[in-house]
Design a protein around this motif. Structure first.
Motif, PDB file in Angstrom:
ATOM      1  N   ILE A   1      13.244  45.906  58.240  1.00  0.00           N
ATOM      2  CA  ILE A   1      13.415  47.280  57.809  1.00  0.00           C
ATOM      3  C   ILE A   1      12.476  47.939  57.860  1.00  0.00           C
ATOM      4  O   ILE A   1      11.444  47.262  58.322  1.00  0.00           O
ATOM      5  N   ALA A   2      12.410  49.090  57.819  1.00  0.00           N
ATOM      6  CA  ALA A   2      10.769  49.858  57.627  1.00  0.00           C
ATOM      7  C   ALA A   2      10.661  49.548  56.763  1.00  0.00           C
ATOM      8  O   ALA A   2      10.797  48.946  55.289  1.00  0.00           O
ATOM      9  N   GLU A   3       8.858  49.846  56.314  1.00  0.00           N
ATOM     10  CA  GLU A   3       7.825  49.504  55.826  1.00  0.00           C
ATOM     11  C   GLU A   3       8.305  50.222  54.620  1.00  0.00           C
ATOM     12  O   GLU A   3       8.952  51.592  54.235  1.00  0.00           O
ATOM     13  N   PRO A   4       8.748  49.475  53.109  1.00  0.00           N
ATOM     14  CA  PRO A   4       9.523  50.526  52.066  1.00  0.00           C
ATOM     15  C   PRO A   4       8.109  50.930  51.345  1.00  0.00           C
ATOM     16  O   PRO A   4       6.822  50.922  51.548  1.00  0.00           O
ATOM     17  N   LEU A   5       8.016  52.250  50.724  1.00  0.00           N
ATOM     18  CA  LEU A   5       7.530  52.845  49.997  1.00  0.00           C
ATOM     19  C   LEU A   5       6.671  52.048  48.202  1.00  0.00           C
ATOM     20  O   LEU A   5       5.891  52.940  47.999  1.00  0.00           O
ATOM     21  N   ARG A   6       8.528  51.172  47.933  1.00  0.00           N
ATOM     22  CA  ARG A   6       7.390  51.049  46.823  1.00  0.00           C
ATOM     23  C   ARG A   6       7.146  49.185  46.534  1.00  0.00           C
ATOM     24  O   ARG A   6       7.928  49.468  47.619  1.00  0.00           O
ATOM     25  N   SER A   7       7.546  48.441  45.729  1.00  0.00           N
ATOM     26  CA  SER A   7       7.598  47.121  45.856  1.00  0.00           C
ATOM     27  C   SER A   7       8.724  47.175  46.074  1.00  0.00           C
ATOM     28  O   SER A   7       9.358  47.470  45.756  1.00  0.00           O
TER      29      SER A   7
ATOM     30  N   ILE B   1       6.474  42.253  46.604  1.00  0.00           N
ATOM     31  CA  ILE B   1       5.784  42.041  47.251  1.00  0.00           C
ATOM     32  C   ILE B   1       4.692  43.473  47.688  1.00  0.00           C
ATOM     33  O   ILE B   1       6.613  44.354  47.672  1.00  0.00           O
ATOM     34  N   ILE B   2       3.868  43.764  47.943  1.00  0.00           N
ATOM     35  CA  ILE B   2       3.969  45.740  47.010  1.00  0.00           C
ATOM     36  C   ILE B   2       2.532  45.489  48.498  1.00  0.00           C
ATOM     37  O   ILE B   2       1.792  45.905  48.930  1.00  0.00           O
ATOM     38  N   PRO B   3       3.571  47.072  49.194  1.00  0.00           N
ATOM     39  CA  PRO B   3       2.248  47.284  50.183  1.00  0.00           C
ATOM     40  C   PRO B   3       1.433  48.209  50.282  1.00  0.00           C
ATOM     41  O   PRO B   3       1.280  48.623  49.146  1.00  0.00           O
ATOM     42  N   LEU B   4       0.209  48.091  51.414  1.00  0.00           N
ATOM     43  CA  LEU B   4      -0.654  48.422  51.364  1.00  0.00           C
ATOM     44  C   LEU B   4      -1.345  49.639  52.149  1.00  0.00           C
ATOM     45  O   LEU B   4      -0.446  48.676  52.985  1.00  0.00           O
TER      46      LEU B   4
END
Length: 359
Positions: A284-290, A308-311
């Protein structure tokens, strides 16, 4: 006729993968990567068996010397990691930066091939709605190797074939016998190729890192014993500490600055979250939110529900629903949605164990 370059290690899985594609009508070319000296299946004896398989199938066999690449990306990577007190996982690193990259480069530049195949137990699906290639678990969950493939790029997934992804391991053995392959009854590799080649990880490390004696201490700084070097220990380790205590003690941190192995009870080796670096959002594309997912914190570990919280900077924060034992810096953590590999990365650090700040 589609030309497929198959990576042959000399084991039954890669041999059968080549035979399946050959019998399906592909133009198959065998390719063995020369990674290092030694007796590992992917090296000297594996080359002989791979060449024999190609002779049996009536296909050409090529050997590519990538020992320098393996030295830089795997051996140096491991030695540097252990010297810094982390426990690197070489397999996923090797798959992407060494094996798959080298295979498709050689296939395109030397053989005119556009597809590569391996004997990994995993599946690839193209999602027409998102336009992305998705990495899926193998049909045989007991043999699933998607954990080690999380770092593959979209470009590599597009050109890769996993012929064993839809069958059981028992089917692989059966087909190998039906095809009359020499490797049909060959035992499986039971450890890392570097361990098989050297006899143990300690022997391997001794070639590159000198023993450096120091203290084993508890979370109050009390000396409980001695060690030969932090490179011989890993977070979560219990056996081999050589210290007596009224209750089991585990390695909870490796202090390379002061050359100390820090131990504590099981509660201090338990974490609530970790920070992950070198994240690859594979399916998947990197999500914008957790997002919610399930993760493996090591190969064959039980699935754990997480947030999972993207940084920024290809990093993420992974928060466990329940505290987890032995979160090991340097190891891969891979997140899933059902059978789909969403992504993964390398454990960078974890929340401080209670009391460690006193040491």
């Amino acid at each position: 006729m589609t030309k497929v370059v198959v990576g042959l290690s000399g084991g039954v899985d890669s041999s059968t993968a080549a035979a399946i594609l050959h019998h399906q009508g592909y133009e198959v070319i065998g390719l063995t990567l020369w990674l290092m000296k030694g007796k590992g299946q992917c090296c000297s004896e594996g080359m002989v068996d791979a060449a024999y398989i190609c002779e049996q199938l009536g296909i050409s066999h090529h050997i590519v010397d990538i020992r320098e690449l393996f030295q830089t990306h795997i051996i140096d990577y491991l030695v540097t990691g252990y010297s810094k007190g982390i426990t690197p996982l070489p397999c996923s690193e090797c798959n992407k930066t060494v094996k798959f990259d080298a295979m498709i480069k050689y296939a395109r530049e030397k053989l005119g091939g556009k597809k590569i195949a391996t004997g990994h137990y995993a599946r690839i699906h193209h999602n027409s709605e998102t336009g992305r290639y998705e990495l899926l678990r193998a049909f045989d969950r007991n043999k699933d190797q998607s954990y080690f493939l999380y770092d593959l790029s979209q470009d590599l997934l597009e050109v890769s074939i996993f012929p064993l992804g839809e069958i059981l391991k028992s089917d692989t053995r059966r087909l190998a016998h039906e095809y009359g392959l020499k490797t049909a009854d060959k035992p499986e590799s039971q450890d890392l190729c570097l361990v098989e080649s050297n006899g143990s990880m300690r022997v391997f490390l001794n070639k590159y890192l000198a023993p450096a004696p120091g203290n084993i201490v508890d979370t109050e700084g009390k000396v409980l014993g001695k060690h030969d070097g932090v490179q011989y220990y890993t977070v979560g380790q219990r056996k081999g500490l050589g210290i007596a205590a009224p209750k089991p003690l585990y390695v909870i941190a490796l202090d390379t600055v002061n050359n100390r192995v820090i131990v504590g009870d099981r509660t201090k080796a338990t974490q609530t979250e970790c920070v992950v670096s070198r994240v690859n959002w594979v399916s998947i594309a990197e999500p914008l939110r957790s997002i919610r997912a399930e993760v493996h914190i090591r190969y064959r570990s039980a699935l754990i529900p997480v947030t999972i919280i993207p940084l920024h900077g290809l990093r993420a924060r992974v928060v466990f629903d329940t505290p987890q034992f032995s979160i090991v810096p340097g190891q891969a953590i891979v997140w899933y949605e059902d059978n789909k590999v969403l992504g993964g990365g390398i454990i960078e650090k974890f929340s401080q164990p209670f009391g460690l700040e006193k040491v």
